[in-house]
Every structure is written in structure tokens, then in C-alpha cells.
Design a protein around this motif. Structure first.
Motif, mmCIF file in Angstrom:
data_model
loop_
_atom_site.group_PDB
_atom_site.id
_atom_site.type_symbol
_atom_site.label_atom_id
_atom_site.label_comp_id
_atom_site.label_asym_id
_atom_site.label_seq_id
_atom_site.Cartn_x
_atom_site.Cartn_y
_atom_site.Cartn_z
ATOM 1 N N ALA A 117 42.164 91.069 11.973
ATOM 2 C CA ALA A 117 42.735 90.293 12.990
ATOM 3 C C ALA A 117 43.689 91.102 13.881
ATOM 4 C CB ALA A 117 43.365 89.077 12.140
ATOM 5 N N VAL A 118 44.823 91.878 12.985
ATOM 6 C CA VAL A 118 45.732 92.709 13.872
ATOM 7 C C VAL A 118 44.998 93.591 14.903
ATOM 8 C CG1 VAL A 118 47.408 94.292 13.521
ATOM 9 C CG2 VAL A 118 47.580 92.317 12.065
ATOM 10 N N ALA A 119 43.986 94.490 14.221
ATOM 11 C CA ALA A 119 43.331 95.259 15.145
ATOM 12 C C ALA A 119 42.694 94.561 16.494
ATOM 13 C CB ALA A 119 42.353 96.132 14.182
ATOM 14 N N GLY A 120 42.092 93.657 16.050
ATOM 15 C CA GLY A 120 41.247 92.926 17.182
ATOM 16 C C GLY A 120 42.311 92.295 18.327
ATOM 17 N N LEU A 121 43.404 91.712 17.609
ATOM 18 C CA LEU A 121 44.575 91.320 18.701
ATOM 19 C C LEU A 121 45.074 92.250 19.442
ATOM 20 C CD1 LEU A 121 46.081 88.920 19.344
ATOM 21 C CD2 LEU A 121 47.661 89.167 17.853
ATOM 22 N N LEU A 122 45.189 93.486 18.892
ATOM 23 C CA LEU A 122 45.771 94.446 19.696
ATOM 24 C C LEU A 122 44.763 94.953 20.732
ATOM 25 C CD1 LEU A 122 47.814 96.644 17.058
ATOM 26 C CD2 LEU A 122 48.491 95.306 18.938
ATOM 27 N N LEU A 123 43.411 95.137 20.220
ATOM 28 C CA LEU A 123 42.367 95.610 21.197
ATOM 29 C C LEU A 123 42.270 94.312 22.309
ATOM 30 C CD1 LEU A 123 39.819 97.053 21.778
ATOM 31 C CD2 LEU A 123 38.559 95.536 20.505
ATOM 32 N N ALA A 164 34.164 86.434 14.639
ATOM 33 C CA ALA A 164 33.338 87.489 14.428
ATOM 34 C C ALA A 164 33.925 88.533 13.380
ATOM 35 C CB ALA A 164 32.811 88.268 15.767
ATOM 36 N N LEU A 165 35.088 88.735 13.640
ATOM 37 C CA LEU A 165 36.060 89.608 12.710
ATOM 38 C C LEU A 165 36.038 88.888 11.376
ATOM 39 C CD1 LEU A 165 38.603 90.989 15.145
ATOM 40 C CD2 LEU A 165 36.468 92.164 14.315
ATOM 41 N N SER A 166 36.240 87.556 11.300
ATOM 42 C CA SER A 166 36.368 86.890 10.214
ATOM 43 C C SER A 166 35.077 87.076 9.475
ATOM 44 C CB SER A 166 36.646 85.532 10.326
ATOM 45 O OG SER A 166 36.890 84.799 9.089
#
Length: 272
Positions: free
Chosen positions: A184-190, A169-171
Motif C-alpha cells: 500500500a505504501v509503495a502503491g500510494l507513492l506510485l 489490486a495490491l490487497s
């Protein structure tokens, strides 16, 4: 085979062909295998049984599996948009949801091979090195069993699929390779820590009650996964321990993250 199914299979086959040609997947699998075996053997879990092994590797799995999932999916759609391939695909009778589902299924197969196979090999290692008592196939409380490890593998596969759907979805939202990395970094941290921190912050501020903490934790992908591992794997082997998370709500939450993320990816591709 109907036209929709044939188009879906074509996209899936294209993704699988790309995964086979990409050595990065092999390196990810080898890295996860090395870390899982190293952590488990350092903790002594394999000699103690399946449940001690799950205890040893649970924290590592919570972090590494979403990380690998984001590595597999964070550029799945944005790269094709930047190269103009999405514009070409729009000239074909390929519905957007079929394209997104095909990309997701193809990468999901590769992701599960990278994440679940190493942990399954660890289970085989437990079966060949632990004591004879853990070879008993039991589903009732108080007994370690291979069934419990299979449950752990199933839940881990679901965590990987949830993380991949969010990455996809982020991609689809990203406008370039650089923004894809940042998202991706923000989503992974989330996924890994963000929602847990927000929930505990809300609890500390009095915005959530302690009695509703189990339901609130179920809303976070990682907390829902961790809670189900405790409820269906670890606490099964010990009497009188439960209530870490609302199990039904946790299952609904994990499935909901997949469905909503793929729906969001479809909408983003449709209107980009």
C-alpha cells in the motif's frame, strides 16, 4: 433481480454494513473536512469564489484523497484471505469477479462519502460567503461558476475510485497484513509522485519529447487528474490557457486504471 445481481448486492451490502460499523470512516471524513476548510480559509479562496478555492485545495486533494482511498482498500481482500473467508466463499456459487466488484462498489460508496461530501460542504461554504458574481451558472470562459466546482468534485471522485481500484489490486496480491502495508505504501507513492517523477526523469534523459509530454502525463493517475482539473476547471475561467494534458487520453487513462486494476484483482483472487 437475477442471481448474479443478487449475489453482487449481497457483497455490496456486507461491505456497507462493515463501513457503517467502522468509526475510522467518520474520523477520516472529519479530518478531510478540517484540512480542506483550513487550507481554503488560509488561502482566502472561499471569499474569492469557486476557482480560487480549487486552486487553494488542489495540492492537498491530490495527496489526501489517494491516501484515504488506500486506507479504505488496502486490507479489503488480504484480511479475508488470511482469515480463510475466501476459501469459504469458494464453496458458494459466487463468481470471483462478482466478489471483487461487490467489494469495490461497497467500499467505493463509503470512500465517496468520506472524500466528496467534505469537499461538497466546502462548495456550499463558498456559495454562502463569496461575492454575488460567482452565483452565475456559466460554462463559458472568463466566468467563475458553481458548474466549475461540480466538475472539480466529479474529477476528484474519479481520482478516489482509481486509487481505490489500485489499492484493491495490491490487497489481492498481498500474502499477509504486513506485506499489504508495504504494498500500500509503495502503491500510494506510485500514484501520488512515482509516475510523475518517472515521466520527468524520462523527459530529462531525452527518452520522451516535450511535444509528447501532455500525452505522457495523461498516463499517470495523479497527472491525468491534475491536467483535467486545469483543462476543465481552472483554465475555463481564464482566456487563452490550455494544453496542460491531452484530455481524451487522460479520461481513457483514468478509466483504464480502474478496469485494469479490478481485472488484476480478480485474477489475483482467482489464482491465489
Amino acid at each position: 433481480m437475477t442471481g448474479t445481481r443478487a449475489r453482487l448486492w449481497t457483497v455490496v451490502r456486507r461491505e456497507l454494513s462493515g463501513a457503517v460499523r467502522t468509526r475510522t470512516y467518520l474520523f477520516l471524513a472529519l479530518a478531510l473536512t478540517g484540512v480542506a476548510f483550513g487550507v481554503a480559509r488560509a488561502g482566502g479562496g472561499p471569499s474569492g469564489g469557486y476557482v480560487p478555492t480549487v486552486v487553494d485545495v488542489l495540492l492537498v486533494v491530490e495527496v489526501l484523497v489517494p491516501t484515504v482511498a488506500f486506507a479504505v482498500g488496502y486490507r479489503a481482500i488480504v484480511d479475508e484471505a488470511v482469515r480463510g473467508e475466501l476459501d469459504v466463499l469458494r464453496t458458494y456459487p459466487l463468481p470471483t469477479w462478482v466478489y471483487v466488484t461487490g467489494v469495490y462498489v461497497g467500499r467505493a460508496v463509503a470512500l465517496l462519502a468520506v472524500t466528496v461530501v467534505p469537499l461538497a460542504l466546502l462548495g456550499v461554504h463558498v456559495a454562502t460567503t463569496s461575492g454575488p458574481e460567482v452565483t452565475v451558472f456559466a460554462s463559458h470562459r472568463g466566468i467563475d461558476s458553481p458548474f466549475l466546482y461540480v466538475r472539480f468534485l466529479t474529477l476528484t471522485a474519479l481520482l478516489a475510485l482509481v486509487s481505490l481500484a489500485i489499492a484493491l489490486a495490491l490487497s489481492a496480491v498481498a500474502g499477509s497484513g504486513r506485506s499489504a502495508i508495504l504494498l500500500a505504501v509503495a502503491g500510494l507513492l506510485l500514484v501520488v509522485v512515482g509516475t510523475d517523477v518517472a515521466l520527468f526523469g524520462a523527459l530529462d534523459a531525452g527518452l520522451a519529447s516535450g511535444g509528447g509530454l501532455g500525452a505522457a502525463l495523461a498516463l499517470s493517475p495523479t497527472s491525468a487528474y491534475r491536467g483535467l482539473v486545469f483543462e476543465t476547471v481552472l483554465y475555463v475561467a481564464f482566456e487563452g490557457r490550455s494544453g496542460f494534458v491531452a484530455p481524451i487520453l487522460a479520461w481513457v487513462s483514468l478509466v483504464g486504471w480502474v478496469v485494469l486494476s479490478l481485472a488484476g484483482a480478480t485474477a489475483a483472487v482467482e489464482y491465489r
